[in-house]
Design a protein around this motif. Structure first.
Motif, short mmCIF file in Angstrom:
data_model
loop_
_atom_site.label_atom_id
_atom_site.label_comp_id
_atom_site.label_asym_id
_atom_site.label_seq_id
_atom_site.Cartn_x
_atom_site.Cartn_y
_atom_site.Cartn_z
N GLN A 147 5.95 20.29 -1.09
CA GLN A 147 6.53 19.19 -0.31
C GLN A 147 5.53 18.04 -0.28
O GLN A 147 5.01 17.66 0.77
CB GLN A 147 6.85 19.66 1.11
N LEU A 148 5.28 17.46 -1.45
CA LEU A 148 4.26 16.43 -1.55
C LEU A 148 4.66 15.17 -0.80
O LEU A 148 3.80 14.49 -0.22
CB LEU A 148 4.00 16.11 -3.03
N LEU A 149 5.95 14.82 -0.78
CA LEU A 149 6.37 13.63 -0.04
C LEU A 149 6.11 13.81 1.45
O LEU A 149 5.67 12.87 2.13
CB LEU A 149 7.85 13.35 -0.29
N LEU A 150 6.34 15.00 1.97
CA LEU A 150 6.02 15.27 3.37
C LEU A 150 4.52 15.20 3.59
O LEU A 150 4.05 14.69 4.63
CB LEU A 150 6.57 16.64 3.77
N ALA A 151 3.73 15.71 2.64
CA ALA A 151 2.28 15.63 2.76
C ALA A 151 1.82 14.18 2.80
O ALA A 151 0.92 13.81 3.58
CB ALA A 151 1.62 16.36 1.59
N VAL A 152 2.42 13.33 1.99
CA VAL A 152 2.09 11.91 2.00
C VAL A 152 2.45 11.30 3.36
O VAL A 152 1.68 10.51 3.94
CB VAL A 152 2.84 11.18 0.87
N ALA A 153 3.62 11.66 3.89
CA ALA A 153 4.04 11.12 5.18
C ALA A 153 3.09 11.56 6.29
O ALA A 153 2.71 10.75 7.15
CB ALA A 153 5.46 11.58 5.50
N VAL A 154 2.68 12.82 6.29
CA VAL A 154 1.77 13.32 7.32
C VAL A 154 0.42 12.61 7.23
O VAL A 154 -0.15 12.20 8.25
CB VAL A 154 1.59 14.85 7.18
N THR A 155 -0.09 12.44 6.02
CA THR A 155 -1.36 11.73 5.85
C THR A 155 -1.24 10.28 6.32
O THR A 155 -2.15 9.74 6.96
CB THR A 155 -1.80 11.77 4.39
N GLY A 156 -0.13 9.62 6.01
CA GLY A 156 0.08 8.26 6.47
C GLY A 156 0.15 8.18 7.98
O GLY A 156 -0.38 7.23 8.59
N PRO A 177 0.81 -1.23 0.00
CA PRO A 177 0.00 0.00 0.00
C PRO A 177 0.84 1.27 0.00
O PRO A 177 0.48 2.25 -0.67
CB PRO A 177 -0.82 -0.13 1.30
N VAL A 178 1.94 1.28 0.73
CA VAL A 178 2.81 2.46 0.74
C VAL A 178 3.37 2.72 -0.65
O VAL A 178 3.38 3.85 -1.14
CB VAL A 178 3.94 2.28 1.76
N LEU A 179 3.82 1.66 -1.31
CA LEU A 179 4.37 1.81 -2.65
C LEU A 179 3.31 2.28 -3.64
O LEU A 179 3.58 3.15 -4.49
CB LEU A 179 4.98 0.48 -3.11
N LEU A 180 2.10 1.74 -3.54
CA LEU A 180 1.03 2.15 -4.45
C LEU A 180 0.70 3.63 -4.28
O LEU A 180 0.46 4.35 -5.26
CB LEU A 180 -0.22 1.30 -4.21
N VAL A 181 0.69 4.11 -3.04
CA VAL A 181 0.41 5.53 -2.80
C VAL A 181 1.51 6.40 -3.40
O VAL A 181 1.23 7.42 -4.06
CB VAL A 181 0.25 5.79 -1.29
N LEU A 182 2.77 6.03 -3.19
CA LEU A 182 3.86 6.82 -3.75
C LEU A 182 3.84 6.81 -5.27
O LEU A 182 4.12 7.83 -5.92
CB LEU A 182 5.20 6.29 -3.24
N LEU A 183 3.51 5.66 -5.86
CA LEU A 183 3.39 5.61 -7.32
C LEU A 183 2.26 6.51 -7.80
O LEU A 183 2.39 7.21 -8.82
CB LEU A 183 3.15 4.17 -7.78
N ALA A 184 1.14 6.51 -7.07
CA ALA A 184 0.01 7.35 -7.45
C ALA A 184 0.36 8.83 -7.39
O ALA A 184 -0.13 9.63 -8.20
CB ALA A 184 -1.18 7.06 -6.55
#
Length: 693
Positions: free
Chosen positions: A294-303, A159-166
């Protein structure tokens, strides 16, 4: 959010230098070693002890439990859709399944590392771009979630990989939504990323994610209605699966509230309120960071929000927290590494290594992963890219290097400001925990320790310094003196060094770093002695008539000498760190104390300590000599690597400031070797005017 800047560009991927190329090669070698080790650890386990969650429903021979539900054993925690996806693997033999699953999981980790590196917010230096991939993959491999996933045979990396790919690897709106929906079908809390898409203007992708999730869940319901009913209804979206929800393995708000003793409707209501607050605060912060580039940080915060608000968040599902390492915190360069270091330590080490077994910190220690997730989601003040400190933090002041006594030794740069207190306490605790584990493991058995004890006793007899028996029995005959030495031995070993380090941290930051380094070197060197020369102390030597005044009577006929062996290595006697640390305390006080009476008082501590360790039968005299030797070596190594302790002002030094001090002028060093004023701001330069740059 739609136009995400790629951090690894063609001009940034070039070789920044021969030294960086060597470092990169070493890092990739480390990645290979870790991969081999992870495969070996999993595959060397016998069937039934590896991929335990996967084998719960595939069986030891790789055959699906057709007769019952996926959730009958109660250990499989995945969604019915995850079971549907994994069903084709059940035709494999158990051995082949273990090999394929382990190598496939490692491949996903490598791919995840590459995608995460490409998502770093620009601009990224050439050196960072050159080294980022092996560093990221190494951190992923040593993290607790990945290690736990490989052991259990879970799907939580996917799931983490799928979100980063998306978010970073595909274009358009349709496919990202599909990827998010599939990830949510595997791990329902991931559906929060559809909300992130909606808040950042990608509403078609958000709707697509929700629709895909519904379709995948409906498909699994149609194919496995009994399992779907068990997961979504009977177990409330998986909340009743796996271990007990109040166990330490459940690092969610729900698990923490249960551990605090709350139950029933009150706990559920409080959990829902807290979860709503975390979702609102966290998603608003994530959307702001996404709009900031900072989309990667946004992904981390959401996770991290998803981790906190899930009814159950098992360790293998907490990989989102590691992604938060990309956030930049602090306006000063000296503070910039604090947050990444805290995240890495929390995600790679168990809580009992990070915090001591003290009642007041137990709630934090037991929920350290949840605390890190909540901090990343709601509290940590990550810098915006528009901040003037994003690329140029307030610089750290260093002392000018002293000319090297050995030209081939690269001298450390002496930092003048005090280190971050949180990170310093955390690192001291981690280093001490590692020291305690190595010390406990460094034993070669009773016979070798007793043989070494006889060697030491013979050497002391030849040197005419074998005073241990006389001192031990003399003290036993004087009750008040015996009580004094017993108390001194048990009490001041840790208190005095920690007090000295605390005073130096507040009043003399530059000298604090020097003192901390010397005792660190001495402690590491002592470990070699414990490992290479296990030694029975006098109190554990049979036939010599010593009396253990501190621990009580020891049963020398028992191989483990009672319960004491379970908590400490009783053969870690040479060198004596009881005396070594006390000698370090005395020397530091002698060098740094401003008053003569303080210096004299400081020297009494090693005198009392050496008397206590000999009189109580816990050490030989030569153990104290060994302790003094490693302390001398610690001071010597620090001198060679960092130069003299004393800092001297140069005539052209001008004004010096602590990091962020605003240009306050500093006083010159006094005759007593003081290197700072009462505020802890030291003189800037070190050594003679001819020191090399």
């Amino acid at each position: 959010m739609t136009d995400v800047e790629r951090s690894v560009r063609g001009d940034a991927a070039g070789d920044p230098g021969a030294r960086a190329a060597v470092v990169r090669a070493v890092l990739w070698l480390l990645v290979g070693v870790l991969a081999v080790r992870q495969v070996a650890v999993v595959l060397r386990r016998p069937p039934g002890e590896r991929l335990t969650d996967l084998e719960t429903w595939t069986g030891a021979t790789g055959v699906l439990h057709i007769a019952g539900s996926l959730y009958d054993p109660g250990r499989f925690t995945g969604t019915p859709f995850a079971g549907l996806v994994l069903k084709p693997l059940t035709v494999s033999a158990e051995q082949a399944l273990g090999v394929v699953w382990t190598f496939g999981s490692l491949l996903l980790v490598v791919l995840l590392g590459f995608v995460a590196v490409r998502a770093l917010p620009a601009p990224v230096s050439r050196r960072t771009a050159f080294l980022a991939a092996p560093v990221a993959i190494t951190l992923l491999m040593v993290s607790l979630p990945v290690r736990n996933t490989l052991h259990l045979g879970q799907t939580s990396i996917l799931p983490v990989l799928l979100v980063l790919l998306a978010c970073f690897a595909v274009r358009g709106e349709r496919l990202p939504g599909v990827l998010i929906g599939v990830a949510a079908a595997l791990q329902p809390a991931v559906l929060l990323f559809a909300a992130l898409f909606w808040l950042t203007g990608r509403r078609r992708a958000a709707v697509g994610g929700g629709v895909t999730f519904v379709v995948c869940t409906a498909l699994a319901w149609a194919m496995m209605p009994r399992d779907s009913w068990a997961y979504w209804v009977h177990h409330l979206a998986g909340a009743g699966l796996g271990e007990r929800p109040d166990s330490l393995a459940n690092q969610s708000l729900h698990g923490a509230l249960l551990r605090f003793g709350l139950q029933g409707p009150l706990e559920i209501a409080l959990f829902l309120v807290l979860a709503a607050v975390v979702v609102v605060l966290g998603l608003r912060r994530a959307a702001r960071y996404a709009r900031d580039g900072q989309l990667l940080l946004a992904v981390a915060v959401t996770g991290c929000v998803a981790v906190a608000v899930s009814p159950t968040a098992w360790q293998h599902q907490l990989l989102w927290v590691l992604l938060a390492v990309v956030g930049r915190v602090g306006t000063r360069a000296s503070d910039r590494l604090v947050w990444p270091a805290v995240v890495v330590l929390v995600l790679t080490l168990p809580g009992k290594m990070l915090l001591p077994n003290v009642g007041v910190v137990l709630p934090v220690r037991d929920n350290v992963l949840l605390v890190a997730a909540l901090a990343a989601a709601c509290a940590v003040p990550f810098l915006s890219r528009t901040s003037p400190h994003w690329r140029q933090p307030v610089p750290t002041d260093y002392a000018k290097p002293v000319p090297a006594r050995f030209a081939w030794v690269p001298l450390w740069r002496r930092v003048l400001s005090r280190p971050n207190l949180l990170l310093e306490l955390l690192l001291i605790r981690v280093v001490y925990s590692a020291y305690a584990k190595v010390r406990l493991a460094a034993t070669a058995g009773r016979s070798a320790a007793e043989e070494h004890g006889r060697q030491i006793h013979s050497a002391e007899q030849w040197l005419h310094i074998d005073i241990e028996h006389w001192a031990n029995h003399t003290v036993v005959g004087i009750p008040w003196l015996r009580d004094f030495f017993d108390y001194y031995y048990s009490t001041f070993h840790f208190i005095v060094p920690l007090a000295i380090l605390g005073v130096l941290y507040v009043r003399r930051p530059s000298d604090y770093r020097w003192a901390r380094t010397t005792i660190g070197f001495a402690t590491v060197l002592a470990l070699f002695g414990f490992w290479l020369y296990p030694l029975a102390p006098p109190r554990l030597m049979p036939g010599l008539g010593f009396i253990d005044t501190v621990h009580g009577v020891q049963d020398l006929d028992s191989p483990d000498f009672g319960a004491l062996t379970a908590v400490t290595n009783q053969y870690a006697a040479m060198p004596s760190l009881h005396f070594g640390w006390s000698l370090w305390c005395g020397l530091v006080i002698l060098l740094l104390a401003p008053k003569p009476w303080m210096k004299v008082l400081g020297l009494l501590h090693p005198l009392f300590t050496v008397s206590a360790i000999v009189a109580t039968g816990n050490h030989w005299v030569l153990d104290a000599v060994g302790g003094g030797a490693v302390v001398a070596a610690g001071f010597g190594l620090t001198y060679v690597l960092a130069g003299p302790r004393r800092l001297q002002a140069l005539p052209d030094a001008g004004r010096a400031t602590d990091s962020g001090a605003g240009g306050r002028p500093e006083p010159e060093a006094g005759d007593d070797g003081d290197t700072g004023d009462d505020s802890g701001r030291p003189v800037v330069v070190a050594g003679p005017a001819s020191s090399k740059a």
